[in-house]
Design a protein around this motif. Structure first.
Motif, PDB file in Angstrom:
ATOM      1  N   PRO A  15       0.812  -1.220   0.000  1.00 39.46           N
ATOM      2  CA  PRO A  15       0.000   0.000   0.000  1.00 39.46           C
ATOM      3  C   PRO A  15       0.850   1.277   0.000  1.00 39.46           C
ATOM      4  N   VAL A  63      -2.671   4.122   1.688  1.00 40.89           N
ATOM      5  CA  VAL A  63      -3.638   3.720   2.717  1.00 40.89           C
ATOM      6  C   VAL A  63      -3.389   4.448   4.043  1.00 40.89           C
ATOM      7  N   HIS A  64      -2.122   4.534   4.426  1.00 43.95           N
ATOM      8  CA  HIS A  64      -1.812   5.219   5.683  1.00 43.95           C
ATOM      9  C   HIS A  64      -2.287   6.674   5.636  1.00 43.95           C
ATOM     10  N   LEU A  86      -6.108   6.898   5.911  1.00 51.07           N
ATOM     11  CA  LEU A  86      -6.612   6.657   7.271  1.00 51.07           C
ATOM     12  C   LEU A  86      -6.290   7.835   8.193  1.00 51.07           C
ATOM     13  N   ALA A 120      -6.774  -2.090  -1.898  1.00 46.25           N
ATOM     14  CA  ALA A 120      -6.292  -1.869  -0.532  1.00 46.25           C
ATOM     15  C   ALA A 120      -6.998  -0.670   0.099  1.00 46.25           C
ATOM     16  N   ALA A 150      -9.495  -0.713   3.278  1.00 47.66           N
ATOM     17  CA  ALA A 150      -9.233   0.128   4.448  1.00 47.66           C
ATOM     18  C   ALA A 150     -10.426   1.016   4.774  1.00 47.66           C
TER      19      ALA A 150
END
Lengths: 324, 347
Positions: free
Chosen positions: A111, A114-115, A118, A167, A171
């Motif tokens: 990914p 994604v971090h 989020l 991904a 998420a």
């Protein structure tokens, strides 16, 4: 009707506010702070630009792409068999991006976004959409030393970046937007661009959008409307031809309408925004209309970006007949 | 009595060697004391007279350096300019065209930001903007010093426009302003005037006619030799259209693209009535080219052009290099030209 943004937001404010991110990157480059310390500043600035978008009255925001050097590099540098090369002029702007060099089969290694997604969700009281650059644009702006054809590269990027889209959806991303501006510059390649988009989004469980900018989709809009994508983003500031294009089709998707010029400091008044919306509503009903700047806002200074978003939000309320 | 003006005119009129004339594109690196003074000036710590004194000191350094290295035609080095557009649009220490101001910071790439100018009102001529410095530089030397301006299309393209209804109206009004400055330079005695248009290929299909029209507005009917410098982007998209520009010479950055432009000129012949400015050293690299490498570029160009029609330059302004690198890049260019001339037995 929804107010939203297309992607990036200016990373540094003007005086008297401090240009913290610029200073932090300089200090990291001089070895005075670590990359982790820089990442904390990027987090703080991300929170700041999320709050600014919300304060301006925007319904669906992005993380401002604060960590992105440019729309290509942030994705490409994380793929296998890609090296980041020399500066190139970005489309018809006076800004530059680093051109990715493709030295072997591109591969998704985990990914990328994604971090960031989020983090933005955790720090926003408004819905956040995830932004990723499109496979056709990435292919067209790269230097291919492996595939020998843009078609092969674009489809390979689509297949690999499908993992990223999956991904993001896994998420919890409910809206995933693909920014694919070069589609409207290379109209002869529309068939390839559409195949790549469809492949990248195949089977994804999320609402999807594709955005274009700086030119119009004249002649290719029916093809975009055939895509299995929920929202089509068009630039009505630089791409005046999009008004004509709109007249010639039955627009049965959501329209992401870029009605505030993201490339010029001249402010559109709430009245002007409202008039543009009324014009658009002859073709698309309000529940399928998203209004936004014509492109990412990094082409204008931070304070202008904020004023533009405020006027956009006020204009949208005016058009809906809600007291501002 | 020989006045400064006649002396300047004499310098401009002197007979040049007429083959492989050497010149530079415009800017040179600023010495540390000047970079520091510019910061102090923008912070209000020194006054304009003090800044100008140091600008002139640095200008004299570059005039003497170009003489020592042996360029035929000189540039003043743009010690007074930070940016080729912003200098005319509100830059501290600059000379501002009426109706322009500097805006907030925008990002150029990576961690680089600049204050992008804004056209906020109808453009007006503020009086001579570049003449004092040109006159000062020309007064220092017997060799011709070029007048250096930024073209109307680039001035507008690299600014925001909050005033004009269309780019066309802004560009054509800007061309009238630049023309006024050209007239002032010519009145002061300048014979060679370079009008840079690095943005000219931004929208070749949509805007090239406009850029040509703007150049006509800027130079038509004025008695001077006009050059233009085009760099950065996709030159192939505006060739051979660029030959419609009403200038005596077009300068291109040949070295950075390994003389690929020669292929274009093989397909479509360059104008018989224009000279060609050839960039023979890459200004983007710190590395100093080998003299044989530079000679090779000149020789390749000479396969398509007679030496009378070629002027030899670095690829672009040298301001991003160190002073040592800039001088070394000029030196290798001069050495290469001298060798090629000797080999061809031309003077």
């Amino acid at each position: 009707m929804q107010t939203t943004v297309v992607g990036n937001y200016p990373k540094i404010p003007n005086r008297p506010r401090p240009a913290r991110l610029r200073q932090a990157i300089n200090r990291r480059d001089r070895g005075e702070i670590t990359t982790d310390e820089l990442a904390r500043v990027q987090d703080e600035v991300t929170v700041e630009v999320i709050q600014e978008q919300i304060e301006a009255g925007i319904d669906v925001i992005t993380d401002g792409q604060v960590r992105w050097d440019d729309d290509q590099t942030y994705i490409m540098r994380n793929l296998g068999n890609v090296e980041i090369g020399a500066l190139q002029r970005y489309l018809d702007t006076n800004t530059y991006y680093r051109q990715a060099e493709i030295n072997g089969p591109v591969s998704w290694r985990g990914p990328i976004l994604v971090h960031d997604y989020l983090f933005a969700v955790k720090n926003s009281t408004q819905p956040v959409k995830a932004i990723i650059t499109g496979p056709y644009t990435l292919a067209a702006l790269s230097l291919d030393k492996h595939y020998g054809s843009r078609e092969k590269l674009a489809l390979a990027l689509a297949a690999e970046l499908r993992h990223e889209v999956q991904a993001l959806a896994a998420a919890g991303a409910t809206v995933i937007q693909i920014n694919d501006p070069v589609i409207v510059f290379n109209k002869d390649d529309i068939d390839l661009a559409c195949r790549a988009l469809a492949a990248m989004l195949d089977g994804v469980q999320a609402e999807t959008a594709v955005y274009t900018w700086f030119s119009n989709a004249d002649g290719m809009l029916p093809r975009l409307l055939d895509l299995p994508i929920d929202t089509i983003g068009l630039d009505f500031a630089s791409g005046r031809g999009n008004w004509e294009a709109l007249k010639s089709v039955r627009f049965d998707k959501k329209l992401g309408a870029g009605i505030v010029d993201g490339r010029n400091t001249r402010l559109e008044s709430p009245d002007q925004v409202s008039q543009s919306i009324k014009r658009l509503s002859e073709f698309v009903p309000p529940d399928r209309l998203h209004v936004n700047p014509s492109c990412g806002l990094e082409y204008v200074p931070r304070e202008v970006a904020f004023e533009k978003l405020k006027n956009l939000a006020q204009g949208a309320r005016l058009a809906e007949g809600v007291p501002a | 009595m020989v006045t400064e003006q006649t002396r300047n005119q004499n310098a401009q009129a002197q007979n040049l060697t007429n083959t492989l004339i050497t010149n530079a594109v415009g800017s040179y690196p600023k010495p540390d004391y000047l970079a520091k003074a510019r910061t102090q000036f923008s912070q209000g710590k020194i006054d304009r007279a003090e800044l100008e004194k140091l600008e002139r000191q640095a200008t004299e350094y570059w005039i003497r350096t170009q003489e020592r290295i042996g360029l035929d035609v000189l540039v003043h080095g743009e010690m007074e300019r930070g940016d080729m557009v912003a200098y005319f649009a509100g830059e501290p220490g600059g000379n501002t065209i009426g109706g322009m101001k500097l805006g907030g910071l925008v990002r150029s790439y990576g961690n680089r930001y600049y204050h992008k100018p804004i056209i906020v009102d109808k453009l007006t001529f503020p009086g001579p903007m570049t003449v004092d410095m040109w006159r000062y530089a020309q007064g220092l030397t017997d060799r011709p010093v070029k007048g250096m301006l930024t073209g109307a299309y680039t001035m507008v393209e690299w600014s925001f426009d909050e005033h004009y209804p269309s780019r066309r109206e802004a560009v054509l009004d800007m061309a009238l302003i630049i023309r006024r400055e050209v007239e002032e330079l010519v009145m002061a005695g300048a014979k060679y005037i370079q009008i840079d248009e690095p943005a000219i290929h931004t929208r070749p299909d949509e805007d090239f006619d406009l850029a040509v029209e703007a150049m006509h507005v800027t130079v038509d009917g004025i008695d001077a030799e006009f050059h233009t410098h085009i760099c950065y982007g996709e030159v192939e998209k505006i060739y051979p259209d660029m030959l419609r520009l009403p200038v005596k010479q077009i300068h291109l950055a040949f070295k950075n693209t390994d003389f690929e432009y020669l292929d274009l000129m093989q397909q479509d012949t360059y104008s018989a009535d224009k000279d060609l400015g050839v960039g023979v050293t890459d200004i983007h690299t710190r590395f100093i080219e080998d003299v044989d490498d530079v000679k090779d570029g000149i020789r390749r160009t000479l396969k398509l052009f007679t030496p009378e029609r070629l002027w030899i330059y670095p690829d672009c302004g040298l301001k991003t290099r160190t002073i040592d690198e800039a001088e070394a890049k000029l030196q290798v260019m001069i050495d290469a030209v001298r060798d090629v001339k000797r080999e061809l037995q031309i003077s």
